[in-house]
Design a protein around this motif. Structure first.
Motif, PDB file in Angstrom:
ATOM      1  N   LYS A 131      -6.982   5.909   3.031  1.00 43.21           N
ATOM      2  CA  LYS A 131      -6.779   4.975   1.927  1.00 43.21           C
ATOM      3  C   LYS A 131      -5.293   4.729   1.703  1.00 43.21           C
ATOM      4  N   ASN A 132      -4.492   5.774   1.779  1.00 45.34           N
ATOM      5  CA  ASN A 132      -3.036   5.590   1.603  1.00 45.34           C
ATOM      6  C   ASN A 132      -2.473   4.706   2.726  1.00 45.34           C
ATOM      7  N   GLU A 137      -0.546  -0.725   4.446  1.00 49.79           N
ATOM      8  CA  GLU A 137      -0.731  -1.960   5.202  1.00 49.79           C
ATOM      9  C   GLU A 137      -0.850  -3.153   4.263  1.00 49.79           C
ATOM     10  N   LEU A 138      -1.582  -2.951   3.150  1.00 50.92           N
ATOM     11  CA  LEU A 138      -1.707  -4.026   2.158  1.00 50.92           C
ATOM     12  C   LEU A 138      -0.347  -4.354   1.544  1.00 50.92           C
ATOM     13  N   GLY A 189      -5.256 -12.610  -3.569  1.00 48.24           N
ATOM     14  CA  GLY A 189      -6.335 -11.825  -2.974  1.00 48.24           C
ATOM     15  C   GLY A 189      -5.844 -10.482  -2.445  1.00 48.24           C
ATOM     16  N   LEU A 190      -4.674 -10.503  -1.799  1.00 46.50           N
ATOM     17  CA  LEU A 190      -4.107  -9.244  -1.298  1.00 46.50           C
ATOM     18  C   LEU A 190      -3.781  -8.279  -2.442  1.00 46.50           C
ATOM     19  N   GLU A 191      -3.232  -8.813  -3.524  1.00 40.45           N
ATOM     20  CA  GLU A 191      -2.897  -7.962  -4.684  1.00 40.45           C
ATOM     21  C   GLU A 191      -4.160  -7.387  -5.320  1.00 40.45           C
ATOM     22  N   GLN A 192      -5.224  -8.219  -5.310  1.00 41.69           N
ATOM     23  CA  GLN A 192      -6.502  -7.726  -5.849  1.00 41.69           C
ATOM     24  C   GLN A 192      -7.044  -6.595  -4.971  1.00 41.69           C
ATOM     25  N   LYS A 193      -6.944  -6.765  -3.642  1.00 41.38           N
ATOM     26  CA  LYS A 193      -7.369  -5.705  -2.731  1.00 41.38           C
ATOM     27  C   LYS A 193      -6.542  -4.445  -2.930  1.00 41.38           C
ATOM     28  N   ARG A 194      -5.257  -4.618  -3.185  1.00 41.63           N
ATOM     29  CA  ARG A 194      -4.402  -3.442  -3.415  1.00 41.63           C
ATOM     30  C   ARG A 194      -4.829  -2.698  -4.672  1.00 41.63           C
ATOM     31  N   MET A 197      -7.772  -0.873  -3.832  1.00 39.94           N
ATOM     32  CA  MET A 197      -7.402   0.272  -3.009  1.00 39.94           C
ATOM     33  C   MET A 197      -6.816   1.396  -3.859  1.00 39.94           C
ATOM     34  N   ASN A 198      -6.036   0.988  -4.875  1.00 47.41           N
ATOM     35  CA  ASN A 198      -5.479   2.005  -5.785  1.00 47.41           C
ATOM     36  C   ASN A 198      -6.595   2.786  -6.483  1.00 47.41           C
ATOM     37  N   GLN A 199      -7.642   2.052  -6.871  1.00 47.94           N
ATOM     38  CA  GLN A 199      -8.780   2.727  -7.504  1.00 47.94           C
ATOM     39  C   GLN A 199      -9.475   3.669  -6.519  1.00 47.94           C
ATOM     40  N   LEU A 200      -9.637   3.187  -5.290  1.00 51.35           N
ATOM     41  CA  LEU A 200     -10.263   4.033  -4.262  1.00 51.35           C
ATOM     42  C   LEU A 200      -9.418   5.278  -3.983  1.00 51.35           C
ATOM     43  N   ILE A 201      -8.099   5.098  -4.000  1.00 53.69           N
ATOM     44  CA  ILE A 201      -7.198   6.239  -3.772  1.00 53.69           C
ATOM     45  C   ILE A 201      -7.318   7.242  -4.914  1.00 53.69           C
TER      46      ILE A 201
END
Length: 385
Positions: A131-132, A137-138, A189-194, A197-201
């Motif tokens: 995830k990190n 990459e994001l 969209g990329l910022e939303q994915k980040r 990803m932060n939540q997943l991390i």
């Protein structure tokens, strides 16, 4: 004539009485005397009595002896029973079974946890690492798209200026605007994915913390198992102790000997230390005689001796002096002494050189001791009364 016959018969009778009297006198005068190197004494056979004691209290369930019976080493003499000790043993056995089952379950749990927890921890670490990496990459994509968006914005502004100057067609402005909008949407969209990803991390970090905490529980589980093992060991030690007590409830002979006295009876409740029977080791039998103070100084432990029984006066039993009491005592009533002037005597123990089946506790006997090892009589007839 008849009167002469009567006088003759009377004379013969008187002569016979005189001859008998003379014979008794001669026999008395010629009675054997004890040599100067010998010491004589009479007494009774004695021995070392062994009390068979109960180490613990209990009821006599069985008693397998009678007085005068011969017993051997290890032979069961009596068996005691105790409901209290039996109940304690049953309780401890139940506790041991419960602890063994609990220990088995804990060990299985630890074995499973020892495999699953490290795997879970390893997966949590790998998941967080992935995830990190994905967020990195994001971040790179966002940085790149931010640059693209800035360029598209500048291009759009330039197109607008050129269109206002009628240098380009409106379509070109619209294309530049569409490109700017597309870049902006892509960046969003990329910022939303980040953010996702932060939540997943954060979830992965939480899972790693939990897996690490579970890893620490392995130590606690191991400690718990060790505590159970110690508790089980203590219970087994208690069981061994109770079994030792129950084993002591069977009273066994410690010698090859004879039962002198049966003191307790079957069915009786006896306390700890109570005597159940008295045993005698025949090898410990000795004759106890008494000698006066004049003779004591000439005798020593190890002097040769013989023992005579009244029933077998012609059988001399070889013996030795094994003990001479150090303190004098008043002459016992049952002991004859040569002189009324002798008031104090020493006890002397004479032991046969080998066990004798004819010797029994308490029987009277005569002992003769040689001060120099010579001249011991072979018959009781050679010993003065």
């Amino acid at each position: 004539m008849l009167e002469q016959i009567k006088q003759y018969r009377l004379g013969v009778a008187i002569l016979a009485l005189v001859v008998i009297a003379l014979g008794l006198i001669v026999n008395k005068l010629s009675a054997p005397t004890l040599a100067a190197n010998l010491v004589q004494g009479s007494g009774r056979m004695d021995g070392d009595l062994i009390n068979l004691n109960a180490k613990y209290a209990g009821r006599i369930a069985s008693l397998n002896i009678e007085e005068g019976q011969r017993v051997s080493v290890g032979q069961s003499i009596a068996v005691l029973s105790s409901e209290e000790y039996e109940a304690q043993k049953a309780q401890i056995e139940a506790q041991i079974t419960a602890r063994e089952q609990e220990l088995s379950a804990k060990e299985t749990e630890l074995e499973i946890a020892s495999k699953t927890i490290p795997e879970t921890l390893s997966k949590a670490k790998a998941n967080l690492s992935i995830k990190n990496h994905q967020r990195e990459e994001l971040n790179k994509s966002i940085a790149s798209q931010t640059s693209v968006l800035s360029q598209d914005k500048r291009d759009l502004e330039r197109m607008k200026n050129l269109y206002e100057q009628n240098l380009i067609e409106k379509r070109q402005v619209e294309v530049a605007a569409l490109k700017h909008q597309t870049s902006s949407d892509l960046l969003a969209g990329l910022e939303q994915k980040r953010e996702q990803m932060n939540q997943l991390i954060r979830v992965a970090e939480s899972e790693l913390i939990e897996a690490t905490a579970h890893q620490k529980t392995l130590y606690a589980m191991s400690q718990g198992i060790e505590a159970l093992k110690s508790s089980l060991k203590a219970l087994k030690a208690s069981k061994t102790q109770i079994e030792a007590v129950l084993n002591e409830m069977t009273l066994r002979s410690s010698i090859d000997g004879v039962v002198v006295e049966k003191i307790a009876n079957q069915g009786e409740v006896i306390g700890a230390g109570s005597v159940v029977a008295t045993l005698l080791d025949p090898n410990s039998l000795y004759l106890k005689i008494f000698i006066d103070t004049k003779q004591n100084g000439n005798l020593h432990v190890g002097n040769d001796a013989v023992i005579f029984l009244d029933g077998k006066p012609n059988e001399a039993i070889p013996a030795k002096v094994i003990r001479i009491e150090q303190k004098a005592e008043f002459t016992p009533k049952e002991v004859s002494v040569p002189s009324d002037r002798i008031q104090r005597v020493f006890a002397l123990h004479i032991k046969p050189l080998s066990p004798q089946t004819t010797l029994k506790l308490g029987i009277p006997a005569v002992g003769v001791v040689s001060m120099d090892g010579k001249g011991l009589p072979k018959s009781l007839k050679n010993v003065p009364e």
